[in-house]
Design a protein around this motif. Structure first.
Motif, PDB file in Angstrom:
ATOM      1  N   ARG A 107       0.841  -1.197   0.000  1.00 30.88           N
ATOM      2  CA  ARG A 107       0.000   0.000   0.000  1.00 30.88           C
ATOM      3  C   ARG A 107       0.873   1.243   0.000  1.00 30.88           C
ATOM      4  NH1 ARG A 107      -5.077   0.980   4.117  1.00 30.88           N
ATOM      5  NH2 ARG A 107      -5.700   3.031   3.364  1.00 30.88           N
ATOM      6  N   ARG A 108       0.565   2.167  -0.891  1.00 25.28           N
ATOM      7  CA  ARG A 108       1.312   3.416  -0.942  1.00 25.28           C
ATOM      8  C   ARG A 108       0.903   4.300   0.218  1.00 25.28           C
ATOM      9  NH1 ARG A 108       0.762   7.096  -6.173  1.00 25.28           N
ATOM     10  NH2 ARG A 108      -0.689   8.242  -4.881  1.00 25.28           N
ATOM     11  N   GLU A 109       1.859   5.044   0.746  1.00 29.59           N
ATOM     12  CA  GLU A 109       1.571   5.931   1.869  1.00 29.59           C
ATOM     13  C   GLU A 109       0.504   6.933   1.493  1.00 29.59           C
ATOM     14  OE1 GLU A 109       2.543   5.848   4.995  1.00 29.59           O
ATOM     15  OE2 GLU A 109       3.606   3.989   4.571  1.00 29.59           O
ATOM     16  N   ASN A 110      -0.440   7.162   2.425  1.00 29.49           N
ATOM     17  CA  ASN A 110      -1.552   8.087   2.202  1.00 29.49           C
ATOM     18  C   ASN A 110      -1.439   9.224   3.193  1.00 29.49           C
ATOM     19  OD1 ASN A 110      -4.037   9.355   1.827  1.00 29.49           O
ATOM     20  ND2 ASN A 110      -5.081   7.419   1.409  1.00 29.49           N
ATOM     21  N   ARG A 111      -1.628  10.423   2.704  1.00 29.33           N
ATOM     22  CA  ARG A 111      -1.540  11.581   3.598  1.00 29.33           C
ATOM     23  C   ARG A 111      -2.660  11.608   4.631  1.00 29.33           C
ATOM     24  NH1 ARG A 111      -0.236  16.566  -0.616  1.00 29.33           N
ATOM     25  NH2 ARG A 111       1.753  15.747  -1.421  1.00 29.33           N
ATOM     26  N   ASP A 112      -3.777  10.997   4.299  1.00 28.91           N
ATOM     27  CA  ASP A 112      -4.917  11.005   5.220  1.00 28.91           C
ATOM     28  C   ASP A 112      -5.399   9.579   5.420  1.00 28.91           C
ATOM     29  OD1 ASP A 112      -6.949  11.836   6.855  1.00 28.91           O
ATOM     30  OD2 ASP A 112      -8.334  12.264   5.201  1.00 28.91           O
ATOM     31  N   PRO A 113      -4.610   8.720   6.115  1.00 27.90           N
ATOM     32  CA  PRO A 113      -4.965   7.306   6.232  1.00 27.90           C
ATOM     33  C   PRO A 113      -6.201   7.110   7.080  1.00 27.90           C
ATOM     34  CG  PRO A 113      -3.111   7.832   7.663  1.00 27.90           C
ATOM     35  CD  PRO A 113      -3.382   9.059   6.840  1.00 27.90           C
ATOM     36  N   ASN A 114      -6.901   6.028   6.819  1.00 27.26           N
ATOM     37  CA  ASN A 114      -8.062   5.652   7.631  1.00 27.26           C
ATOM     38  C   ASN A 114      -7.547   4.938   8.871  1.00 27.26           C
ATOM     39  OD1 ASN A 114     -10.308   4.574   8.794  1.00 27.26           O
ATOM     40  ND2 ASN A 114     -11.142   3.711   6.906  1.00 27.26           N
ATOM     41  N   ARG A 115      -7.422   5.619   9.970  1.00 24.20           N
ATOM     42  CA  ARG A 115      -6.773   5.048  11.137  1.00 24.20           C
ATOM     43  C   ARG A 115      -7.596   3.961  11.805  1.00 24.20           C
ATOM     44  NH1 ARG A 115      -8.456   7.471  16.087  1.00 24.20           N
ATOM     45  NH2 ARG A 115      -9.984   9.136  15.817  1.00 24.20           N
ATOM     46  N   PHE A 116      -8.858   3.814  11.416  1.00 29.48           N
ATOM     47  CA  PHE A 116      -9.687   2.770  11.992  1.00 29.48           C
ATOM     48  C   PHE A 116      -9.541   1.450  11.241  1.00 29.48           C
ATOM     49  CE2 PHE A 116     -11.873   6.696  13.213  1.00 29.48           C
ATOM     50  CZ  PHE A 116     -11.862   6.528  14.578  1.00 29.48           C
ATOM     51  N   LYS A 117      -8.974   1.478  10.028  1.00 35.20           N
ATOM     52  CA  LYS A 117      -8.817   0.260   9.247  1.00 35.20           C
ATOM     53  C   LYS A 117      -7.556  -0.470   9.667  1.00 35.20           C
ATOM     54  CE  LYS A 117      -8.984   0.399   4.889  1.00 35.20           C
ATOM     55  NZ  LYS A 117      -9.526  -0.964   4.778  1.00 35.20           N
ATOM     56  N   HIS A 118      -7.552  -1.801   9.474  1.00 35.89           N
ATOM     57  CA  HIS A 118      -6.331  -2.550   9.685  1.00 35.89           C
ATOM     58  C   HIS A 118      -5.287  -2.044   8.697  1.00 35.89           C
ATOM     59  CE1 HIS A 118      -6.730  -4.828   5.919  1.00 35.89           C
ATOM     60  NE2 HIS A 118      -8.023  -4.854   6.181  1.00 35.89           N
ATOM     61  N   ARG A 119      -4.038  -2.071   9.098  1.00 32.44           N
ATOM     62  CA  ARG A 119      -2.977  -1.586   8.218  1.00 32.44           C
ATOM     63  C   ARG A 119      -2.601  -2.674   7.215  1.00 32.44           C
ATOM     64  NH1 ARG A 119      -0.542   3.077   9.487  1.00 32.44           N
ATOM     65  NH2 ARG A 119      -0.927   3.995  11.526  1.00 32.44           N
ATOM     66  N   ASP A 120      -2.483  -2.276   5.955  1.00 31.30           N
ATOM     67  CA  ASP A 120      -2.043  -3.216   4.945  1.00 31.30           C
ATOM     68  C   ASP A 120      -0.538  -3.443   5.090  1.00 31.30           C
ATOM     69  OD1 ASP A 120      -4.544  -3.372   3.963  1.00 31.30           O
ATOM     70  OD2 ASP A 120      -4.235  -1.954   2.322  1.00 31.30           O
ATOM     71  N   VAL A 121      -0.081  -4.666   4.910  1.00 30.60           N
ATOM     72  CA  VAL A 121       1.327  -4.991   4.995  1.00 30.60           C
ATOM     73  C   VAL A 121       1.816  -5.394   3.616  1.00 30.60           C
ATOM     74  CG1 VAL A 121       1.193  -5.726   7.395  1.00 30.60           C
ATOM     75  CG2 VAL A 121       0.810  -7.386   5.585  1.00 30.60           C
ATOM     76  N   PRO A 122       3.132  -5.209   3.347  1.00 33.75           N
ATOM     77  CA  PRO A 122       3.649  -5.667   2.057  1.00 33.75           C
ATOM     78  C   PRO A 122       3.365  -7.155   1.874  1.00 33.75           C
ATOM     79  CG  PRO A 122       5.251  -4.284   3.187  1.00 33.75           C
ATOM     80  CD  PRO A 122       4.141  -4.548   4.162  1.00 33.75           C
ATOM     81  N   THR A 123       2.915  -7.547   0.711  1.00 31.22           N
ATOM     82  CA  THR A 123       2.485  -8.919   0.469  1.00 31.22           C
ATOM     83  C   THR A 123       3.165  -9.437  -0.787  1.00 31.22           C
ATOM     84  OG1 THR A 123       0.344  -8.414   1.436  1.00 31.22           O
ATOM     85  CG2 THR A 123       0.491 -10.413   0.133  1.00 31.22           C
ATOM     86  N   LYS A 124       3.906 -10.543  -0.644  1.00 31.50           N
ATOM     87  CA  LYS A 124       4.522 -11.177  -1.800  1.00 31.50           C
ATOM     88  C   LYS A 124       3.649 -12.347  -2.229  1.00 31.50           C
ATOM     89  CE  LYS A 124       9.348  -9.836  -1.305  1.00 31.50           C
ATOM     90  NZ  LYS A 124       9.131  -8.804  -0.285  1.00 31.50           N
ATOM     91  N   LEU A 125       3.210 -12.295  -3.468  1.00 32.16           N
ATOM     92  CA  LEU A 125       2.356 -13.331  -4.018  1.00 32.16           C
ATOM     93  C   LEU A 125       3.174 -14.181  -4.982  1.00 32.16           C
ATOM     94  CD1 LEU A 125      -0.675 -11.037  -4.865  1.00 32.16           C
ATOM     95  CD2 LEU A 125      -0.206 -12.237  -2.740  1.00 32.16           C
ATOM     96  N   VAL A 126       2.947 -15.476  -4.951  1.00 31.00           N
ATOM     97  CA  VAL A 126       3.671 -16.408  -5.805  1.00 31.00           C
ATOM     98  C   VAL A 126       2.676 -17.171  -6.651  1.00 31.00           C
ATOM     99  CG1 VAL A 126       5.336 -18.293  -5.867  1.00 31.00           C
ATOM    100  CG2 VAL A 126       5.387 -16.653  -3.980  1.00 31.00           C
ATOM    101  N   ALA A 127       2.902 -17.203  -7.955  1.00 26.61           N
ATOM    102  CA  ALA A 127       1.970 -17.889  -8.842  1.00 26.61           C
ATOM    103  C   ALA A 127       2.732 -18.677  -9.887  1.00 26.61           C
ATOM    104  CB  ALA A 127       1.049 -16.888  -9.524  1.00 26.61           C
ATOM    105  N   LYS A 128       2.149 -19.774 -10.317  1.00 24.24           N
ATOM    106  CA  LYS A 128       2.703 -20.514 -11.430  1.00 24.24           C
ATOM    107  C   LYS A 128       2.570 -19.661 -12.693  1.00 24.24           C
ATOM    108  CE  LYS A 128       2.413 -25.041 -13.669  1.00 24.24           C
ATOM    109  NZ  LYS A 128       1.699 -26.351 -13.683  1.00 24.24           N
ATOM    110  N   ALA A 129       3.598 -19.691 -13.525  1.00 26.30           N
ATOM    111  CA  ALA A 129       3.599 -18.870 -14.734  1.00 26.30           C
ATOM    112  C   ALA A 129       2.442 -19.255 -15.644  1.00 26.30           C
ATOM    113  CB  ALA A 129       4.925 -19.018 -15.466  1.00 26.30           C
ATOM    114  N   VAL A 130       1.700 -18.242 -16.067  1.00 26.87           N
ATOM    115  CA  VAL A 130       0.556 -18.444 -16.949  1.00 26.87           C
ATOM    116  C   VAL A 130       0.595 -17.359 -18.025  1.00 26.87           C
ATOM    117  CG1 VAL A 130      -0.908 -19.466 -15.158  1.00 26.87           C
ATOM    118  CG2 VAL A 130      -0.905 -16.979 -15.486  1.00 26.87           C
ATOM    119  N   PRO A 131      -0.147 -17.530 -19.110  1.00 26.52           N
ATOM    120  CA  PRO A 131      -0.226 -16.446 -20.105  1.00 26.52           C
ATOM    121  C   PRO A 131      -0.755 -15.170 -19.469  1.00 26.52           C
ATOM    122  CG  PRO A 131      -1.096 -18.492 -21.014  1.00 26.52           C
ATOM    123  CD  PRO A 131      -0.854 -18.750 -19.554  1.00 26.52           C
TER     124      PRO A 131
END
Length: 398
Positions: A107-131
């Motif tokens: 998630r890109r830093e936001n100047r006016d974050p929603n402080r009531f929401k859970h914070r998004d964390v960097p997420t690495k996704l792994v997928a089998k190569a597809v078209p």
């Protein structure tokens, strides 16, 4: 050939001393101080698609291994409130060799974050190569109207299980979208179950401070002009920050059938006969359903005169309601000559009604309320929705 491959995401909680096993091999354990840790698992369409992140980069490249080119020209398309498709350029030989794709999403830093929401964390996704393009979908880590950064790697799985990987691509930024009509229909269905029985009412009303009404008379010729809807309620509501209107209430007290004596918005109340805002020449739309960490819930409705700009905006973005038959706000035409129309509102939710055109003070009256003016902290101005409420949340980004 454009095929899609969906990456689904789930989150579990582990406690001290607990192990989770995958194919009889320990996946992770917590041995320090007791605390909850979110561990992320990636589910794919077949067992052969599953790869655990973290092994990239360990493979020692030999002279027999040709390096992979860095992915370039990253493109994001078909963005929704909780999904997107991603594609990039790579040499044909890499396309033929690649077995997996690594996607780094944050998630890109936001100047006016929603402080009531859970914070998004960097997420690495792994997928089998597809078209390409490849579909990435997951409401646990994608939220509506949110700026994200994404980068990709290509990888070749070696016989020993390690990976030959490319360099990370340049970072690309994109923003997720609003709730689509299907998501708003889910909210509407939930709100219908909480609306309660219908009660009669006769006036719409709007509370404000004396300074507001003085300004309207002095600077606006008596017209209450539409203002831009704030960010209160569901983060993905299409009207937030995009639709102009004048807010009114219509809820009444059970014992008197009249508007409540108190208000957090101001000690002066403008009242207007219901027929001025709710009649056969008006279109009624559902816009939101939310709560603010409280037991009671709010429903946001839009009243737009037929053929106006507000009507045009809502027609393709919001579910339209039947004036005579809906759970929230109804108009019943007179059945006999001399009868008056009947207006009803839902009893178990608080209605916030946004009228999209200017309203003149001469159409009603301004009076001092009889009760006490409540604290402004009780208002819904820019209020954030409770993301944990099971009554008013749906299975997409909050």
């Amino acid at each position: 050939m454009h095929l899609s491959h969906e990456i689904l995401f789930r989150s579990f909680s582990l406690f001290k001393g607990q192990d989770f096993k995958l194919s009889d091999a320990p996946f992770g354990s917590i041995n320090n101080k007791k605390k909850t840790v979110h561990v992320f698992f990636f589910f794919f369409r077949s067992k052969s698609d599953l790869v655990l992140p973290g092994s990239a980069g360990k493979h020692q490249v030999t002279e027999m291994d040709a390096p992979l080119a860095t992915p370039c020209n990253i493109q994001i398309c078909e963005v929704t409130c909780d999904s997107f498709r991603i594609m990039w350029d790579m040499p044909p030989e890499d396309t033929a060799r690649a077995t997996h794709f690594f996607i780094d999403l944050s998630r890109r830093e936001n100047r006016d974050p929603n402080r009531f929401k859970h914070r998004d964390v960097p997420t690495k996704l792994v997928a089998k190569a597809v078209p390409l393009p490849m579909a990435v979908r997951g409401h646990w880590f994608l939220s509506p109207r949110t700026d994200y950064c994404v980068a990709v790697q290509t990888a070749v799985r070696q016989p020993d299980g390690d990976y030959l990987v490319s360099e990370w691509s340049p970072v690309v930024q994109f923003c997720t979208g609003d709730y689509a009509m299907e998501h708003l229909q889910q909210l509407l269905d939930k709100a219908s179950g909480s609306a309660g029985r219908l009660l009669r009412f006769s006036v719409f009303y709007r509370n404000q401070h004396p300074e507001y009404f003085d300004y309207v008379r002095r600077e606006c010729g008596g017209l209450m002009r539409p203002a831009l809807k704030d960010s209160s309620g569901s983060h993905g509501s299409p009207i937030n920050g995009k639709l102009n209107g004048v807010f009114f209430s219509c809820n009444t007290e059970f014992d008197t059938g009249r508007p409540p004596k108190d208000s957090p918005y101001g000690p002066l109340r403008f009242q207007i006969p219901a027929g001025h805002l709710l009649n056969p020449n008006i279109c009624l739309y559902f816009a939101d359903f939310y709560c603010m960490y409280t037991a009671y819930h709010y429903v946001v409705l839009v009243l737009a005169p037929v053929g106006t700009g507000g009507d045009d905006f809502c027609r393709t973005r919001l579910p339209r309601l039947d004036l005579a038959s809906n759970p929230f706000l109804t108009y019943a035409a007179p059945q006999r000559q001399g009868e008056e129309p009947v207006y009803c509102h839902a009893s178990d939710v608080i209605l916030e009604v946004l009228f999209t055109e200017p309203v003149h003070l001469d159409q009603g009256s301004v009076e001092q309320i009889r009760g006490h003016h409540q604290l402004m902290s009780l208002t819904t101005a820019n209020a954030k929705k409770d993301p944990s409420c099971k009554v008013c949340n749906i299975s997409v980004g909050r």
